[in-house]
Design an enzyme around this catalytic site. Structure first.
Site, short mmCIF file in Angstrom:
data_model
loop_
_atom_site.label_atom_id
_atom_site.label_comp_id
_atom_site.label_asym_id
_atom_site.label_seq_id
_atom_site.Cartn_x
_atom_site.Cartn_y
_atom_site.Cartn_z
N GLY A 9 0.92 -1.30 0.02
CA GLY A 9 0.21 -0.01 0.01
C GLY A 9 0.97 1.11 0.03
N ALA A 12 -1.05 7.24 2.48
CA ALA A 12 -0.62 8.04 3.76
C ALA A 12 0.15 6.92 4.55
CB ALA A 12 -1.51 8.77 4.24
N CYS A 44 -8.00 13.41 -0.30
CA CYS A 44 -8.74 14.50 0.20
C CYS A 44 -8.61 15.65 -0.94
CB CYS A 44 -8.51 15.23 1.38
SG CYS A 44 -8.75 13.59 2.75
N THR A 107 -3.32 -1.45 2.99
CA THR A 107 -4.04 -1.54 1.84
C THR A 107 -5.28 -0.86 1.77
OG1 THR A 107 -4.80 -3.52 2.92
CG2 THR A 107 -3.25 -3.75 1.15
N GLY A 108 -5.64 0.20 2.92
CA GLY A 108 -6.60 1.13 2.90
C GLY A 108 -7.85 0.51 2.83
N GLU A 173 -28.78 11.31 -1.13
CA GLU A 173 -28.45 10.88 0.21
C GLU A 173 -29.63 9.96 0.76
OE1 GLU A 173 -27.13 9.52 3.38
OE2 GLU A 173 -25.68 10.72 2.21
N TYR A 277 2.43 -6.00 10.84
CA TYR A 277 1.86 -4.75 11.48
C TYR A 277 0.87 -4.28 10.35
CZ TYR A 277 6.01 -5.04 14.20
OH TYR A 277 6.81 -5.39 14.95
N TYR A 426 -5.24 36.40 22.26
CA TYR A 426 -6.20 37.49 21.81
C TYR A 426 -5.32 38.56 20.75
CZ TYR A 426 -8.70 41.90 21.51
OH TYR A 426 -9.26 43.17 21.00
#
Length: 448
Positions: A9, A12, A44, A107-108, A173, A277, A426
């Site tokens: 994979g 990320a 994204c 592998t997401g 939807e 892992y 501030y």
């Protein structure tokens, strides 16, 4: 002999794991296998790539050549891992067998496409890879109307991007609100109204029943009604890609994702698998809010998991991955929406009796030009007064505020603790003298 590490994979999680393994071991042999043609990019960013705000080359952070030259990591693209032999500790890819000492499975996930007729017609897409984005961008040149199935964050970002290109956009939807599950309906309705003001149409509580067309999509049927379109995109959520883990007999949890130890080792029949892992969208996480499992299919989570998994796979000083609150943020049209911890719906799923507080104001001092509207909602357990969730809608600067509230949740703060301990910086161009977040928690305390 140098430790042989194979990563499956290149998202990320996978590329973070490979880089972390190299940092932990200068002489390890690290190989990454991926079916994708591009690596090291964020899905994204794809809506902005489609719209043309970002170039495709800009979205891809690094190439295989970069990893080979700069980090001595071999990345094999467009190659499917056909099988993994856990006993022999080998991976078979493209007909060749490769031995490993440690394996990282990253592998997401896959976009869930409802099993409806016509989902395989031409001009019907999912959005997961840069190639998907390029194909959608090319197809959009010849169509005027688009249907998007799914009103989650990615679906809405796509809707805005395609509407900005001058196309007619309808979002369908099955739930009664946009951004279901992670956003509360009152916050979601505000985002929907904002997008409707931009000319995006919504069809709610309408499961997709069929994609229609003769070779190529011409309409979509949902809840008995037909919606004409020249292009259709499924943005209907991501499911963990468990093909390889299931072949290895790894343990799958109640959320249909992998159970992992804090070291991100996988389990088999309840026993930790020492040299395997896992990281990324296929991993079931522990909630930082309430005891129990949760999913955190976010790029930020994937990177954190990859760093832990890769380091440990390389034999570095052991690192642990802890529970998650899963803060998220999205820019949708002219608004930012962010959340962390539990929404009211998720809190109800955990059986929590909740109280909420909210406040509205500006992102800058009232007299300083350019301030944007800011609305903050904070959720607490009515019994313990502990803050368990928060959501923000703002014209700007939502990220820092949701991160602030995430720290409060992870540290188990009550609403009263928050008011006693919290301070905000501030300056008139950046905030009000008393931030709206604090006003929202004050209101929460009154409700408690």
């Amino acid at each position: 002999m140098a430790r042989r590490i194979i990563v499956i994979g290149s998202g990320a999680a996978g590329m973070s794991a490979a880089s972390a393994a190299r940092k932990a071991s200068s002489d390890a042999q690290i190989t990454v296998f991926t079916e994708d043609e591009d690596i090291a990019y964020s899905p994204c960013a794809i809506p902005w790539g489609i719209e043309g705000r970002s170039g495709w080359d800009e979205i891809v952070m690094h190439t295989p050549e970069f990893y080979e030259k700069e980090r001595n990591i071999k990345v094999v693209t467009r190659t499917r891992v056909e099988s993994v032999d856990g006993d022999a500790k080998t991976v078979t890819a493209d007909g060749q067998t490769y031995p490993y000492d440690a394996l990282v499975i990253a592998t997401g996930g896959r976009v869930f496409v409802p099993p409806v007729p016509g989902a395989d017609l031409a001009n019907v897409f999912v959005v997961r890879t840069v190639r998907d984005g390029k194909d959608i961008q090319a197809a959009l040149k010849d169509v005027d109307s688009v249907v998007i199935g799914g009103a989650g964050v990615i679906g809405l970002e796509l809707a805005v991007a395609i509407r900005e290109m001058g196309k007619d956009v309808t979002v369908i939807e099955m739930m009664d609100q946009v951004i279901p599950r992670i956003a509360d309906k009152d916050m979601a309705d505000e985002i929907q109204e904002h997008l409707e003001s931009k000319g995006i149409k919504f069809v709610m509580k309408a499961p997709i029943q069929a994609v229609n067309g003769d070779g190529e999509v011409s309409s979509v049927t949902a809840a008995g009604q037909e919606y004409p379109c020249g292009l259709m995109i499924f943005a209907t959520g991501v499911r963990a890609n468990l093909d390889i883990p299931k072949a290895l007999g790894l343990d799958v949890g109640q959320l249909n994702a992998l159970i992992a130890a804090p070291t991100l080792n996988a389990y088999r029949r309840g026993r930790l698998v020492p040299d395997v892992y896992v990281a990324g969208d296929l991993v079931q996480c522990e909630s930082a809010v309430m005891p129990g499992a949760t999913m955190s299919q976010l790029g930020s989570t994937a990177v954190r998991q990859g760093l832990v998994a890769g380091n440990n796979a390389a034999g570095g000083e052991k690192k642990l991955f802890g529970p998650v609150a899963s803060p998220w943020v999205s820019v949708i049209g002219d608004k930012q929406i962010a959340g962390t911890g539990l929404s009211l719906g998720l809190a109800s799923w955990y059986g929590i009796d909740t109280a909420t507080g909210s406040a509205s104001g500006l992102t800058r001092a009232r007299y300083y030009p350019g301030g944007k509207e800011l609305r903050v909602k904070v959720i607490a357990d009515r019994t313990t007064h502990r803050i368990v969730g928060a959501q923000i809608i703002a014209g700007e600067e939502a990220t820092g505020r949701i991160d602030w509230l995430t720290s409060a949740i992870v540290n188990g703060m009550t609403a009263e603790d928050f008011l006693m301990r919290s301070e905000n910086a501030y300056c008139p161009p950046t905030s009000m003298v008393r931030d709206v977040v604090i006003a929202a928690v004050e209101d929460l305390c009154r409700q408690l």
